[in-house]
Design a protein around this motif. Structure first.
Motif, PDB file in Angstrom:
ATOM      1  N   ARG A  94       0.832  -1.210   0.000  1.00 24.52           N
ATOM      2  CA  ARG A  94       0.000   0.000   0.000  1.00 24.52           C
ATOM      3  C   ARG A  94       0.861   1.253   0.000  1.00 24.52           C
ATOM      4  NH1 ARG A  94      -2.005   2.987   4.143  1.00 24.52           N
ATOM      5  NH2 ARG A  94      -1.508   1.378   5.670  1.00 24.52           N
ATOM      6  N   GLN A  95       1.924   1.259   0.789  1.00 28.21           N
ATOM      7  CA  GLN A  95       2.815   2.415   0.832  1.00 28.21           C
ATOM      8  C   GLN A  95       3.462   2.678  -0.531  1.00 28.21           C
ATOM      9  OE1 GLN A  95       1.674   3.869   3.787  1.00 28.21           O
ATOM     10  NE2 GLN A  95       3.777   4.605   3.873  1.00 28.21           N
ATOM     11  N   ALA A  96       3.701   1.609  -1.275  1.00 28.77           N
ATOM     12  CA  ALA A  96       4.309   1.734  -2.596  1.00 28.77           C
ATOM     13  C   ALA A  96       3.272   2.014  -3.682  1.00 28.77           C
ATOM     14  CB  ALA A  96       5.072   0.458  -2.939  1.00 28.77           C
ATOM     15  N   GLY A  97       1.987   1.984  -3.328  1.00 26.26           N
ATOM     16  CA  GLY A  97       0.935   2.186  -4.309  1.00 26.26           C
ATOM     17  C   GLY A  97       0.764   1.016  -5.253  1.00 26.26           C
ATOM     18  N   ALA A  98       1.221  -0.164  -4.821  1.00 25.10           N
ATOM     19  CA  ALA A  98       1.178  -1.359  -5.670  1.00 25.10           C
ATOM     20  C   ALA A  98      -0.010  -2.241  -5.311  1.00 25.10           C
ATOM     21  CB  ALA A  98       2.472  -2.156  -5.529  1.00 25.10           C
ATOM     22  N   ALA A  99      -0.685  -2.744  -6.324  1.00 27.79           N
ATOM     23  CA  ALA A  99      -1.799  -3.664  -6.100  1.00 27.79           C
ATOM     24  C   ALA A  99      -1.257  -5.051  -5.784  1.00 27.79           C
ATOM     25  CB  ALA A  99      -2.695  -3.726  -7.328  1.00 27.79           C
ATOM     26  N   VAL A 100      -1.969  -5.772  -4.941  1.00 26.28           N
ATOM     27  CA  VAL A 100      -1.646  -7.171  -4.673  1.00 26.28           C
ATOM     28  C   VAL A 100      -2.565  -8.027  -5.533  1.00 26.28           C
ATOM     29  CG1 VAL A 100      -1.593  -9.001  -2.944  1.00 26.28           C
ATOM     30  CG2 VAL A 100      -0.902  -6.671  -2.326  1.00 26.28           C
ATOM     31  N   VAL A 101      -1.985  -8.854  -6.387  1.00 28.51           N
ATOM     32  CA  VAL A 101      -2.775  -9.686  -7.282  1.00 28.51           C
ATOM     33  C   VAL A 101      -3.572 -10.707  -6.478  1.00 28.51           C
ATOM     34  CG1 VAL A 101      -2.674 -11.424  -9.114  1.00 28.51           C
ATOM     35  CG2 VAL A 101      -1.185  -9.403  -9.212  1.00 28.51           C
ATOM     36  N   LEU A 102      -4.864 -10.771  -6.756  1.00 29.68           N
ATOM     37  CA  LEU A 102      -5.716 -11.798  -6.150  1.00 29.68           C
ATOM     38  C   LEU A 102      -5.703 -13.010  -7.071  1.00 29.68           C
ATOM     39  CD1 LEU A 102      -7.736 -12.797  -4.040  1.00 29.68           C
ATOM     40  CD2 LEU A 102      -9.546 -11.700  -5.369  1.00 29.68           C
ATOM     41  N   ALA A 103      -5.139 -14.108  -6.605  1.00 25.29           N
ATOM     42  CA  ALA A 103      -4.991 -15.311  -7.416  1.00 25.29           C
ATOM     43  C   ALA A 103      -6.075 -16.328  -7.075  1.00 25.29           C
ATOM     44  CB  ALA A 103      -3.615 -15.930  -7.197  1.00 25.29           C
ATOM     45  N   VAL A 124      -5.457   0.696  -3.552  1.00 24.48           N
ATOM     46  CA  VAL A 124      -4.412   1.570  -4.090  1.00 24.48           C
ATOM     47  C   VAL A 124      -4.878   2.236  -5.391  1.00 24.48           C
ATOM     48  CG1 VAL A 124      -2.485   0.312  -3.031  1.00 24.48           C
ATOM     49  CG2 VAL A 124      -3.302  -0.374  -5.308  1.00 24.48           C
ATOM     50  N   GLY A 125      -6.184   2.206  -5.641  1.00 25.61           N
ATOM     51  CA  GLY A 125      -6.732   2.883  -6.813  1.00 25.61           C
ATOM     52  C   GLY A 125      -6.956   2.009  -8.022  1.00 25.61           C
ATOM     53  N   PHE A 126      -6.484   0.759  -7.980  1.00 24.62           N
ATOM     54  CA  PHE A 126      -6.793  -0.212  -9.033  1.00 24.62           C
ATOM     55  C   PHE A 126      -6.593  -1.605  -8.452  1.00 24.62           C
ATOM     56  CE2 PHE A 126      -2.222  -0.388  -9.481  1.00 24.62           C
ATOM     57  CZ  PHE A 126      -1.938  -1.611 -10.060  1.00 24.62           C
ATOM     58  N   SER A 127      -7.140  -2.608  -9.120  1.00 22.41           N
ATOM     59  CA  SER A 127      -7.013  -3.980  -8.638  1.00 22.41           C
ATOM     60  C   SER A 127      -6.740  -4.923  -9.805  1.00 22.41           C
ATOM     61  CB  SER A 127      -8.272  -4.414  -7.878  1.00 22.41           C
ATOM     62  OG  SER A 127      -9.425  -4.262  -8.682  1.00 22.41           O
ATOM     63  N   ALA A 136     -14.586  -1.970  -8.839  1.00 24.04           N
ATOM     64  CA  ALA A 136     -14.550  -0.830  -9.751  1.00 24.04           C
ATOM     65  C   ALA A 136     -14.991   0.462  -9.079  1.00 24.04           C
ATOM     66  CB  ALA A 136     -15.423  -1.104 -10.972  1.00 24.04           C
ATOM     67  N   ALA A 137     -15.670   0.345  -7.939  1.00 21.13           N
ATOM     68  CA  ALA A 137     -16.054   1.551  -7.199  1.00 21.13           C
ATOM     69  C   ALA A 137     -14.820   2.257  -6.650  1.00 21.13           C
ATOM     70  CB  ALA A 137     -17.007   1.185  -6.059  1.00 21.13           C
ATOM     71  N   ARG A 138     -13.683   1.542  -6.602  1.00 19.95           N
ATOM     72  CA  ARG A 138     -12.451   2.112  -6.050  1.00 19.95           C
ATOM     73  C   ARG A 138     -11.361   2.308  -7.104  1.00 19.95           C
ATOM     74  NH1 ARG A 138     -14.365  -1.712  -2.566  1.00 19.95           N
ATOM     75  NH2 ARG A 138     -12.914  -3.327  -3.273  1.00 19.95           N
ATOM     76  N   GLY A 139     -11.680   2.048  -8.366  1.00 16.94           N
ATOM     77  CA  GLY A 139     -10.689   2.260  -9.422  1.00 16.94           C
ATOM     78  C   GLY A 139     -10.765   1.201 -10.508  1.00 16.94           C
ATOM     79  N   ASP A 140      -9.829   1.274 -11.442  1.00 12.17           N
ATOM     80  CA  ASP A 140      -9.802   0.322 -12.552  1.00 12.17           C
ATOM     81  C   ASP A 140      -9.595  -1.105 -12.052  1.00 12.17           C
ATOM     82  OD1 ASP A 140     -10.082   2.409 -14.306  1.00 12.17           O
ATOM     83  OD2 ASP A 140      -7.992   2.446 -14.933  1.00 12.17           O
ATOM     84  N   VAL A 141     -10.160  -2.036 -12.793  1.00 15.91           N
ATOM     85  CA  VAL A 141     -10.042  -3.462 -12.465  1.00 15.91           C
ATOM     86  C   VAL A 141      -9.496  -4.207 -13.686  1.00 15.91           C
ATOM     87  CG1 VAL A 141     -11.272  -5.548 -11.763  1.00 15.91           C
ATOM     88  CG2 VAL A 141     -12.002  -3.310 -10.886  1.00 15.91           C
ATOM     89  N   PHE A 142      -8.528  -5.071 -13.447  1.00 20.54           N
ATOM     90  CA  PHE A 142      -7.988  -5.932 -14.488  1.00 20.54           C
ATOM     91  C   PHE A 142      -8.194  -7.378 -14.044  1.00 20.54           C
ATOM     92  CE2 PHE A 142      -5.840  -1.935 -14.839  1.00 20.54           C
ATOM     93  CZ  PHE A 142      -5.696  -1.728 -16.206  1.00 20.54           C
ATOM     94  N   ALA A 143      -8.814  -8.180 -14.908  1.00 17.14           N
ATOM     95  CA  ALA A 143      -9.036  -9.596 -14.602  1.00 17.14           C
ATOM     96  C   ALA A 143      -8.598 -10.428 -15.800  1.00 17.14           C
ATOM     97  CB  ALA A 143     -10.508  -9.857 -14.280  1.00 17.14           C
TER      98      ALA A 143
END
Length: 246
Positions: free
Chosen positions: A161-170, A183-186, A217-224
């Protein structure tokens, strides 16, 4: 503001997709354009194994329509090492190879770690500080795919979170399903496609992942991305999820 949901697959060159996802007779050089016309994102796998030329990235960008984005898989030389803190030169080489040529087609960079890589707070924190915010003026977003259970640790979530990096949900039978903080995207990687299911995942599971994407998506872009598993089914799974979101 609601983020945009992009759904895709891993790569675009895969022989079993020819005649199933790709129409029979489609030229291989036209396969990426076909992906761009039917999906909204894809992961670039080639960058994991070797560097590419700027002109190659520019060509990929031209092959897909506005709104489509590529997730770029970071070089294995950055992540497959004993000391991540020593990856600075490799990270700079990867970022500087020409990914900025993707322009507004550039999605997140995927930093994938081996299943044997354990969480070392000091070393991992040092690695995150090596990740740049931009490349030749193009903003960068970073997603972390960790596969060892030791990363299921509040300290890892804090560092990400401090780095602004998303954690991939596997979604995988052997990897921990770690849910990162906002962090603004997932980023999701769905890896349980079944060969005996025409759409890889059942309609119920497709709807469940679509609902989760809508919530995120309510919190940012989503990539799946549907990857791995019964790979031949992944394009159908991605298309089914796109329909479920309509």
């Amino acid at each position: 503001m609601t983020g945009r949901i992009r759904i895709g697959i891993g790569g675009w060159v895969y022989e079993p997709w020819r005649g199933s996802f790709y129409p029979a007779g489609l030229r291989q050089k036209d396969e990426l354009a076909y992906v761009g016309a039917h999906l909204t994102a894809t992961e670039i796998n080639a960058t994991y194994y070797s560097s590419q030329k700027p002109a190659t990235f520019a060509g990929w960008a031209k092959a897909v329509p506005d709104g489509f984005q590529f997730a770029v898989k970071a070089s294995r030389f950055c992540t497959n090492r004993k000391l991540l803190a020593d990856a600075g030169e490799s990270v700079a080489k990867f970022v500087g190879q020409g990914i900025a040529e993707l322009g507004d087609r550039l999605g997140p960079i995927l930093w994938q770690f081996m299943p044997t890589k354990k969480f070392d707070p000091e070393d991992f924190g040092a690695f995150l500080k090596l990740l740049p915010d931009s490349a030749d003026g193009v903003p960068l977003r970073h997603a972390l795919e960790v596969r060892h259970e030791s990363f299921d640790d509040p300290r890892f979530l804090y560092l990400a979170r401090q780095a602004g990096a998303a954690v991939v949900l596997a979604d995988h039978p052997d990897y921990p399903a770690i849910r990162g903080e906002d962090v603004g995207f997932s980023y999701m990687r769905l890896m349980r496609a079944q060969a005996d299911e025409p759409t890889g995942y059942s309609a119920t599971d497709i709807a469940r992942w679509a609902n989760q994407a809508s919530e995120q998506a309510a919190r940012g872009d989503v990539f799946a991305f549907f990857i791995s598993g019964a790979k031949e089914r992944n394009p159908a799974a991605a298309q089914a999820m796109i329909v479920a979101l309509e």
